[in-house]
Design a protein around this motif. Structure first.
Motif, PDB file in Angstrom:
ATOM      1  N   ILE A 172       0.846  -1.186   0.000  1.00 14.02           N
ATOM      2  CA  ILE A 172       0.000   0.000   0.000  1.00 14.02           C
ATOM      3  C   ILE A 172       0.884   1.240   0.000  1.00 14.02           C
ATOM      4  N   ALA A 173       0.644   2.116  -0.944  1.00  7.70           N
ATOM      5  CA  ALA A 173       1.357   3.399  -0.987  1.00  7.70           C
ATOM      6  C   ALA A 173       0.541   4.418  -0.202  1.00  7.70           C
ATOM      7  N   LEU A 174       1.208   5.197   0.596  1.00  2.11           N
ATOM      8  CA  LEU A 174       0.562   6.237   1.401  1.00  2.11           C
ATOM      9  C   LEU A 174       1.231   7.579   1.102  1.00  2.11           C
ATOM     10  N   PRO A 175       0.986   8.140  -0.082  1.00  2.90           N
ATOM     11  CA  PRO A 175       1.712   9.345  -0.474  1.00  2.90           C
ATOM     12  C   PRO A 175       1.409  10.570   0.383  1.00  2.90           C
ATOM     13  N   VAL A 176       0.177  10.738   0.817  1.00  4.07           N
ATOM     14  CA  VAL A 176      -0.144  11.917   1.637  1.00  4.07           C
ATOM     15  C   VAL A 176       0.506  11.788   3.006  1.00  4.07           C
ATOM     16  N   THR A 177       0.323  10.634   3.644  1.00  4.78           N
ATOM     17  CA  THR A 177       0.930  10.423   4.955  1.00  4.78           C
ATOM     18  C   THR A 177       2.452  10.519   4.870  1.00  4.78           C
ATOM     19  N   SER A 178       3.038   9.966   3.825  1.00  6.95           N
ATOM     20  CA  SER A 178       4.490  10.034   3.652  1.00  6.95           C
ATOM     21  C   SER A 178       4.974  11.473   3.519  1.00  6.95           C
ATOM     22  N   THR A 179       4.243  12.257   2.760  1.00  7.42           N
ATOM     23  CA  THR A 179       4.621  13.663   2.570  1.00  7.42           C
ATOM     24  C   THR A 179       4.488  14.439   3.870  1.00  7.42           C
ATOM     25  N   VAL A 180       3.355  14.271   4.542  1.00  2.00           N
ATOM     26  CA  VAL A 180       3.125  14.985   5.803  1.00  2.00           C
ATOM     27  C   VAL A 180       4.169  14.572   6.840  1.00  2.00           C
ATOM     28  N   ALA A 181       4.432  13.281   6.972  1.00  3.24           N
ATOM     29  CA  ALA A 181       5.421  12.796   7.940  1.00  3.24           C
ATOM     30  C   ALA A 181       6.813  13.331   7.629  1.00  3.24           C
ATOM     31  N   SER A 182       7.172  13.377   6.358  1.00  3.62           N
ATOM     32  CA  SER A 182       8.496  13.885   5.971  1.00  3.62           C
ATOM     33  C   SER A 182       8.648  15.365   6.300  1.00  3.62           C
ATOM     34  N   ILE A 183       7.622  16.141   6.012  1.00  7.54           N
ATOM     35  CA  ILE A 183       7.677  17.572   6.324  1.00  7.54           C
ATOM     36  C   ILE A 183       7.758  17.778   7.835  1.00  7.54           C
ATOM     37  N   LEU A 184       6.978  17.011   8.584  1.00  5.29           N
ATOM     38  CA  LEU A 184       7.018  17.129  10.046  1.00  5.29           C
ATOM     39  C   LEU A 184       8.385  16.739  10.604  1.00  5.29           C
ATOM     40  N   ALA A 185       9.041  15.754  10.007  1.00  2.68           N
ATOM     41  CA  ALA A 185      10.390  15.381  10.452  1.00  2.68           C
ATOM     42  C   ALA A 185      11.357  16.541  10.229  1.00  2.68           C
ATOM     43  N   ILE A 186      11.193  17.224   9.105  1.00  3.15           N
ATOM     44  CA  ILE A 186      12.043  18.385   8.821  1.00  3.15           C
ATOM     45  C   ILE A 186      11.747  19.521   9.795  1.00  3.15           C
ATOM     46  N   VAL A 187      10.469  19.708  10.138  1.00  2.94           N
ATOM     47  CA  VAL A 187      10.076  20.730  11.116  1.00  2.94           C
ATOM     48  C   VAL A 187      10.639  20.381  12.494  1.00  2.94           C
ATOM     49  N   MET A 188      10.652  19.113  12.826  1.00  6.48           N
ATOM     50  CA  MET A 188      11.134  18.673  14.130  1.00  6.48           C
ATOM     51  C   MET A 188      12.632  18.906  14.322  1.00  6.48           C
ATOM     52  N   PHE A 189      13.399  18.816  13.244  1.00  7.34           N
ATOM     53  CA  PHE A 189      14.852  18.906  13.362  1.00  7.34           C
ATOM     54  C   PHE A 189      15.328  20.200  14.022  1.00  7.34           C
ATOM     55  N   PRO A 190      14.908  21.388  13.557  1.00  4.94           N
ATOM     56  CA  PRO A 190      15.397  22.598  14.235  1.00  4.94           C
ATOM     57  C   PRO A 190      14.909  22.705  15.680  1.00  4.94           C
ATOM     58  N   MET A 191      13.762  22.098  15.973  1.00  7.12           N
ATOM     59  CA  MET A 191      13.275  22.133  17.354  1.00  7.12           C
ATOM     60  C   MET A 191      14.219  21.365  18.280  1.00  7.12           C
ATOM     61  N   THR A 192      14.614  20.182  17.861  1.00  7.37           N
ATOM     62  CA  THR A 192      15.512  19.392  18.699  1.00  7.37           C
ATOM     63  C   THR A 192      16.923  19.993  18.718  1.00  7.37           C
ATOM     64  N   LEU A 193      17.329  20.578  17.596  1.00  8.99           N
ATOM     65  CA  LEU A 193      18.640  21.227  17.531  1.00  8.99           C
ATOM     66  C   LEU A 193      18.709  22.409  18.498  1.00  8.99           C
ATOM     67  N   GLN A 194      17.634  23.179  18.595  1.00  4.74           N
ATOM     68  CA  GLN A 194      17.609  24.313  19.528  1.00  4.74           C
ATOM     69  C   GLN A 194      17.800  23.854  20.968  1.00  4.74           C
ATOM     70  N   ILE A 195      17.231  22.701  21.299  1.00  2.60           N
ATOM     71  CA  ILE A 195      17.396  22.164  22.649  1.00  2.60           C
ATOM     72  C   ILE A 195      18.857  21.795  22.892  1.00  2.60           C
ATOM     73  N   SER A 196      19.453  21.108  21.931  1.00  3.34           N
ATOM     74  CA  SER A 196      20.856  20.697  22.075  1.00  3.34           C
ATOM     75  C   SER A 196      21.784  21.901  22.198  1.00  3.34           C
ATOM     76  N   ILE A 197      21.555  22.889  21.378  1.00  2.00           N
ATOM     77  CA  ILE A 197      22.394  24.093  21.408  1.00  2.00           C
ATOM     78  C   ILE A 197      22.266  24.803  22.755  1.00  2.00           C
ATOM     79  N   ARG A 198      21.034  24.918  23.260  1.00  4.00           N
ATOM     80  CA  ARG A 198      20.829  25.597  24.548  1.00  4.00           C
ATOM     81  C   ARG A 198      21.446  24.803  25.681  1.00  4.00           C
TER      82      ARG A 198
END
Length: 130
Positions: free
Chosen positions: A2-28
């Motif tokens: 089963i291909a899940l193109p919408v879920t895959s796209t949304v999950a990928s974008i959210l992973a990219i959004v999550m990265f700077p959030m976790t990076l800010q914690i590490s930097i602080r």
């Protein structure tokens, strides 16, 4: 398969959004002297940790519901409505937690996030597959 193109796209974008959030914690944490646990009673670190925590509290279940909805044949309109609310809501919420003085952006973002799990939940209950 089963291909899940919408879920895959949304999950990928959210992973990219999550990265700077976790990076800010590490930097602080490093700036405070490598704080490993807790927030060292630092308001900036506490705000970053809660913004990230709120993100990971909602995103997984919303993605599971979105993927179930997509796997069961929901239309792209329903999928993008739920996925779009999740994406935009989580971005607005994170920005509101990190930068806004007013709670208004977070309130709007939470209403969007509620929609992002209530739409799939309602759709799945209304469209059972047996």
């Amino acid at each position: 398969m089963i291909a899940l193109p919408v879920t895959s796209t949304v999950a990928s974008i959210l992973a990219i959004v999550m990265f700077p959030m976790t990076l800010q914690i590490s930097i602080r944490r490093a700036a405070l002297g490598d704080v490993v646990f807790g927030d060292a009673d630092d308001a900036a670190l506490r705000r970053r940790v809660r913004a990230f925590g709120n993100f990971v509290e909602y995103v997984p279940l919303c993605l599971v519901l979105l993927s179930l909805m997509e796997a069961q044949g929901a239309s792209f309109l329903w999928l993008w409505m739920a996925g779009g609310l999740l994406l935009v809501g989580r971005i607005i919420h994170a920005l509101g937690m990190l930068f806004a003085k007013s709670p208004a952006p977070r309130v709007v973002a939470m209403v969007m996030t509620y929609g992002s799990f209530l739409i799939p939940a309602g759709w799945l209950l209304a469209n059972p597959r047996g």
